[in-house]
Every structure is written in C-alpha cells, then in structure tokens.
Design an enzyme around this catalytic site. Structure first.
Site: not given
Ligand code: ZN
Length: 199
Positions: A152, A92-93, A26
């Site tokens: 994953c 920002d933030e 971001k």
């Molecule tokens: Zn995952």
C-alpha cells in the site's frame, strides 16, 4: 536522524540499538554511525554472527552495497576477548545471536565502550526476534527505522515472508521477504494461514 551525544570521558560507554523490518535501512544506519566514529579517529570493530554469510564473509554488507569490514563470530561470548583498545563496537544482524548478547553488550559498555547494535526487531511471524527485545530494554538509545509497505505504500514495520516453511533463520533476499505495514502484514497472514486466524 541520530546525533551522537557528547558525553564526558567518565560516561563514555553506552548502548545504541537500530532496529526495524527488512529493507528499513538498519545496516546503512549502523554503517553511517561507524563511519562517523572512524572520521573522529576512534578505534572501531564490527562483529556479525558467522551464520550471516549472504554476500561476503568479512564485511557488513547492506542492500545498497555500502559496506564495512567486520569480524564473524560463532557466538556472542567470542566478542569479549576481541575488543581490547576499542572505542566503538558495532554488531550487525544481532537478532541471530544467542541470549548472552545483552550481557555481553553491557559488559562492553561498562568498560567505557560505545556499542551500536543493528538487527531485525521482529521475525516473519511478527514476534520479537531473538535477543532484540532485551537489547532494546537495556539500551540508552533506541532508533526504529521503517521501510515502505510494498502493498500500500504506507510506512512498513513488519517483514512479510512469501516462501512458506518454518525455518526461522532464513536470510534476507528480496524475492522472499517484503516490508509491509501492520494491516497488510496481518491480511497476508490471515490469507495464507486461515486456520491460525479464525474469525
Ligand atoms: Zn500496507
């Protein structure tokens, strides 16, 4: 990739939101847009909440050390007197700001200033974070950026927090947070809080 819209002088003020999980890029995207505005010789000012002093008091610092000077402010209303003659305002933030931030951003955009906001869309519980959902509603342009799930390898939308505790405002450090996809986030939450998620 976001391409800056060409708009007439009369329609120069608008709001952009760049949001996503931790480590989604971001701030890098915010910095990219702001640097392009500077190349176009536009007057740019960047604000961040004074609470976020992770690396440097005066800079918007992203995780890859690409940085840009910024002004820390204690609350969103402090921004308004500081934007005279500005053409682009970066924030920002934004998730750490108060609930006045959407109205402040509208006031800035209505003055003909481009506003670019970066922030976490969800907190570590997967809930909308601070003023971000309201900001996304009023923005002309919303960009969701994604990290990679550290479990994953799929696309990550959530920020999973290993360290337990109920302090919402915990600043991002790699050993505490990891980006996860929806499924791996949910599996982690159920595993660590079985009573909150009965079958
Ligand atoms: Zn995952």
């Amino acid at each position: 990739m976001f391409i800056e819209p060409r708009r007439s002088k009369a329609h120069r003020g608008w709001i952009e939101v760049v949001c996503g999980s931790m480590f989604s890029g971001k701030t890098e995207e915010l910095i990219r847009r702001l640097k392009r505005a500077k190349i176009a010789n536009q007057k740019v000012e960047i604000f961040k909440p004074a609470i976020d002093v992770r690396y440097d008091e005066k800079k918007v610092v992203s995780h890859d050390q690409n940085s840009i000077m910024s002004t820390p402010v204690a609350n969103s209303l402090e921004i308004l007197p500081l934007i005279n003659n500005m053409e682009v305002v970066g924030i920002d933030e934004a998730q750490f700001f108060d609930e006045d931030l959407p109205a402040v951003c509208e006031a800035i955009a209505n003055r003909g200033i481009r506003v670019i906001i970066a922030g976490l869309d969800m907190d570590y519980l997967g809930k909308p974070f601070g003023p971000m959902s309201a900001l996304m509603s009023i923005a002309e342009y919303v960009t969701k950026v994604h990290a990679i799930c550290m479990v994953c390898g799929d696309i990550a939308s959530h920020s999973y927090r290993h360290h337990k505790g109920d302090i919402l405002v915990m600043l991002g450090e790699q050993d505490v947070y990891e980006p996860r996809c929806r499924q791996c986030f949910e599996e982690g939450m159920v595993k660590e809080n079985p009573t909150l998620f009965p079958d």
